[in-house]
Enzyme design. Structure first.
Site, PDB file in Angstrom:
ATOM      1  N   GLY A 264       0.217  -6.773   0.293  1.00 56.39           N
ATOM      2  CA  GLY A 264       1.311  -6.695  -0.665  1.00 56.39           C
ATOM      3  C   GLY A 264       1.052  -7.233  -2.052  1.00 56.39           C
ATOM      4  CD  GLU A 305      -2.307  -5.899   8.254  1.00 56.77           C
ATOM      5  OE1 GLU A 305      -2.568  -5.880   9.440  1.00 56.77           O
ATOM      6  OE2 GLU A 305      -1.136  -5.809   7.826  1.00 56.77           O
ATOM      7  N   PRO A 306      -4.666  -6.868   2.781  1.00 58.77           N
ATOM      8  CG  PRO A 306      -6.325  -7.679   1.361  1.00 58.77           C
ATOM      9  CD  PRO A 306      -5.739  -7.872   2.732  1.00 58.77           C
ATOM     10  N   GLY A 307      -4.305  -3.904   0.795  1.00 62.29           N
ATOM     11  CA  GLY A 307      -4.807  -2.547   0.565  1.00 62.29           C
ATOM     12  C   GLY A 307      -4.962  -2.335  -0.928  1.00 62.29           C
ATOM     13  NE  ARG A 308       0.439  -1.536  -4.152  1.00 56.83           N
ATOM     14  CZ  ARG A 308       1.079  -0.379  -4.099  1.00 56.83           C
ATOM     15  NH1 ARG A 308       0.900   0.515  -5.030  1.00 56.83           N
ATOM     16  NH2 ARG A 308       1.939  -0.110  -3.136  1.00 56.83           N
ATOM     17  NE  ARG A 349       1.826   4.100  -5.863  1.00 56.72           N
ATOM     18  CZ  ARG A 349       2.133   3.377  -6.918  1.00 56.72           C
ATOM     19  NH1 ARG A 349       1.683   3.715  -8.116  1.00 56.72           N
ATOM     20  NH2 ARG A 349       2.884   2.316  -6.811  1.00 56.72           N
ATOM     21  CE1 TYR A 353       7.134   4.748  -2.683  1.00 54.77           C
ATOM     22  CE2 TYR A 353       4.986   4.766  -3.736  1.00 54.77           C
ATOM     23  CZ  TYR A 353       5.756   4.825  -2.596  1.00 54.77           C
ATOM     24  OH  TYR A 353       5.149   4.955  -1.378  1.00 54.77           O
ATOM     25  CB  CYS A 390       7.071  24.687  -9.957  1.00 51.45           C
ATOM     26  SG  CYS A 390       5.936  25.949 -10.475  1.00 51.45           S
ATOM     27  CE1 TYR A 419      -0.746   2.567   0.450  1.00 50.41           C
ATOM     28  CE2 TYR A 419      -1.020   1.073  -1.396  1.00 50.41           C
ATOM     29  CZ  TYR A 419      -0.877   1.290  -0.039  1.00 50.41           C
ATOM     30  OH  TYR A 419      -0.884   0.218   0.827  1.00 50.41           O
TER      31      TYR A 419
HETATM   32  C1  LIG Z   1       1.440  -3.257   7.882  1.00 51.68           C
HETATM   33  C2  LIG Z   1       0.876  -3.171   6.514  1.00 51.68           C
HETATM   34  N1  LIG Z   1      -0.151  -3.959   6.183  1.00 51.68           N
HETATM   35  C3  LIG Z   1      -0.727  -3.901   4.965  1.00 51.68           C
HETATM   36  C4  LIG Z   1      -0.262  -3.030   4.001  1.00 51.68           C
HETATM   37  C5  LIG Z   1      -0.956  -2.994   2.667  1.00 51.68           C
HETATM   38  O1  LIG Z   1      -0.122  -3.288   1.639  1.00 51.68           O
HETATM   39  P1  LIG Z   1      -0.710  -3.379   0.158  1.00 51.68           P
HETATM   40  O2  LIG Z   1      -1.439  -2.118  -0.110  1.00 51.68           O
HETATM   41  O3  LIG Z   1       0.478  -3.532  -0.698  1.00 51.68           O
HETATM   42  O4  LIG Z   1      -1.593  -4.587   0.102  1.00 51.68           O
HETATM   43  C6  LIG Z   1       0.823  -2.201   4.283  1.00 51.68           C
HETATM   44  C7  LIG Z   1       1.353  -1.270   3.282  1.00 51.68           C
HETATM   45  O5  LIG Z   1       2.279  -0.563   3.432  1.00 51.68           O
HETATM   46  C8  LIG Z   1       1.410  -2.273   5.578  1.00 51.68           C
HETATM   47  O6  LIG Z   1       2.428  -1.490   5.917  1.00 51.68           O
END
Ligand SMILES: Cc1ncc(COP(=O)(O)O)c(C=O)c1O
Length: 469
Positions: A264, A305-308, A349, A353, A390, A419
């Site tokens: 997050g 658990e970072p993604g973004r 996105r 959003y 469109c 994303y």
């Molecule tokens: C369960 C879980 N973990 C980790 C993430 C990664 O979040 P972020 O990309 O904001 O770090 C998400 C994103 O939706 C998620 O649903």
């Protein structure tokens, strides 16, 4: 209150790099900077471990699941969070050991669970009571997993495979914190489809049920939301998890061995987005966990658990400007549309959003044609960079571009590593763009080639007799 990062850490292509990439692969084009991605993972891991020695970083593959990037994440020591059988298959194809994959999902399918069992995933994050019962069935039977799933739910999962033992389990909890972010990426509040609520007693019942069934429950998890520039919600979420762990030890004798605080952390889409530096962020999460666990004897592994925040800033999208058009607006002013050769289908996105981005001209057209915006003595002007779908979507509104922006110019949109490619679609029958990786030595290669027209239509069926004559 957390401090904010004033530093612009986003990857940008130079004019020379952009021209070379476009000559090789065309536009629209996603580009990912390998060095940046590796460094961000390294920085996150160092920050997490400095704040809490027994830490683990899991890359949330929903942010970007191209196989090459999953392989890099694993090579840097990340575990991989997968939210579907498809994401699990992607991780396995990228060479990630199944034991380093964590399976999520709020409505996991029986066949998906059977696949995860048989692959030998390291952990399943359980979302609901039905899933506990299904996992228990899968875990208890001597039958091959796929057979029991077929019988229990009447699902055809193909030929029976070898039975494997139940993976470790964690429970997804809704800690009842409401983060400041877009409603569609806010997940920690009580009113959510994700997980077991702590406030209504569901979480406690879920722990008790897993213990009663003898399931290998090892921990608890929460993810309160995404693109959080203020980390208060994650801190509150982690604290709520730790407090819950202490209570479960006291009341049920359950020992939490793994505490997963989710992802997050926000990134810098525009200059106005100033995320908390990762070192400070990790300290805040660790401190809230440590202080809540104090005196409990619990010493769980702390997972993030970072993604973004690992991949977004390492990616850019390159577009070529086509039409430039100035039109009157309802309030008697004018708006200039700078139309690019992609949009909604490669980056949904903004439409989903209302997300804002930074757009820059990276190379000027050598051979202008079409309308040229008048200079009027100004060096820049405010335009709307729109796509070619469109939809009346203002893809990137209110962007400052050089006043003479014109057809053939190359624009780069910053911070598109997360994303974007994973959310791309074929809307309007657009082919999804390729993705190039800029290597450590300055060379480049494709990690996703462009979609072909054959791929676009290969799923289509026109039934016999549908068309007269
Ligand atoms: C369960 C879980 N973990 C980790 C993430 C990664 O979040 P972020 O990309 O904001 O770090 C998400 C994103 O939706 C998620 O649903």
């Amino acid at each position: 209150m957390a401090t904010v990062s004033q530093q612009d850490t986003r990857f940008r292509l130079s004019e020379e790099q952009a021209l070379e990439l476009v000559e090789a692969y065309g536009t629209p084009l996603y580009v990912v900077d390998e060095v940046g991605f590796r460094c961000r993972i390294g920085a996150y891991m160092a920050a997490a471990t400095a704040a809490y020695a027994d830490s683990r970083v899991t890359f949330a593959s929903k942010a970007n699941s191209s196989l090459a990037l999953l392989a890099i994440a694993a090579d840097e020591g990340c575990y991989i969070d997968v939210a579907s059988e498809g994401e699990l298959r992607a991780a396995l194809l990228a060479g990630v050991p199944a034991s380093n994959c964590i399976l999520h999902g709020n409505n996991k399918q029986a066949a998906e669970l059977a696949f995860a069992f048989e692959a030998g995933v390291g952990e399943i994050v359980v979302d609901n009571f039905g899933e506990i019962e299904l996992i228990s069935e899968l875990a208890r039977t001597d039958e091959p997993a796929s057979k029991i799933v077929g019988e229990v739910l009447g699902v055809d999962v193909g030929a029976p495979r070898t039975k494997l033992h139940c993976p470790k389990l964690a429970l997804r909890l809704a800690p009842g914190v409401d983060p400041v972010t877009h409603a569609k990426i806010s997940t920690g509040q009580a009113d959510t489809k994700f997980g077991f609520n702590i406030s209504d007693g569901a979480a406690e019942k879920a722990v008790a049920r897993c213990m009663e069934l003898g399931l290998p429950l090892v921990g608890i998890h929460c993810h309160v939301g995404s693109q959080l520039l203020d980390p208060q919600a994650q801190r509150d979420g982690a604290e709520a998890l730790a407090e819950f762990a202490v209570r479960m030890k006291r009341e049920l004798g359950f020992t939490t061995k793994v505490l997963n605080a989710g992802g997050g952390l926000g990134v810098r889409y525009t200059d106005g987005d100033q995320p908390t530096p990762v070192e400070e962020y990790c300290k805040m999460i660790a401190q809230s966990v440590v202080s809540a666990l104090q005196g409990s004897g619990l010493k769980p592994t702390l997972i993030q658990e970072p993604g973004r925040s690992l991949i977004a800033e390492s990616g850019v999208t390159l577009y070529t400007v086509g039409v430039v058009k100035t039109v009157p607006t309802a309030v008697g002013a004018t708006r200039t549309y700078v139309c690019v050769d992609g949009g909604l289908s490669d980056n949904p996105r903004p439409a989903l959003y209302g997300s804002r981005y930074t757009v820059e001209r990276v190379a000027r057209s050598a051979d202008p044609d079409g309308e040229v915006v008048e200079l009027n003595g100004d060096r820049t002007r405010t335009v709307t960079v729109s796509g070619r779908h469109c939809e009346t979507d203002l893809l990137f509104p209110d962007i400052e571009l050089p006043a003479d922006v014109r057809a053939g110019d190359l624009l780069q949109v910053l911070c598109t590593g997360a994303y974007n490619s994973t959310m791309a679609s074929n809307y309007n029958r657009f082919r999804r763009p390729p993705c190039a990786l800029l290597r450590k030595d300055g060379s480049h290669c494709l990690i996703q080639r462009p979609e072909t027209w054959d791929e676009m239509f290969e799923r289509e069926i026109i039934p016999a007799g549908l068309v007269r004559g």
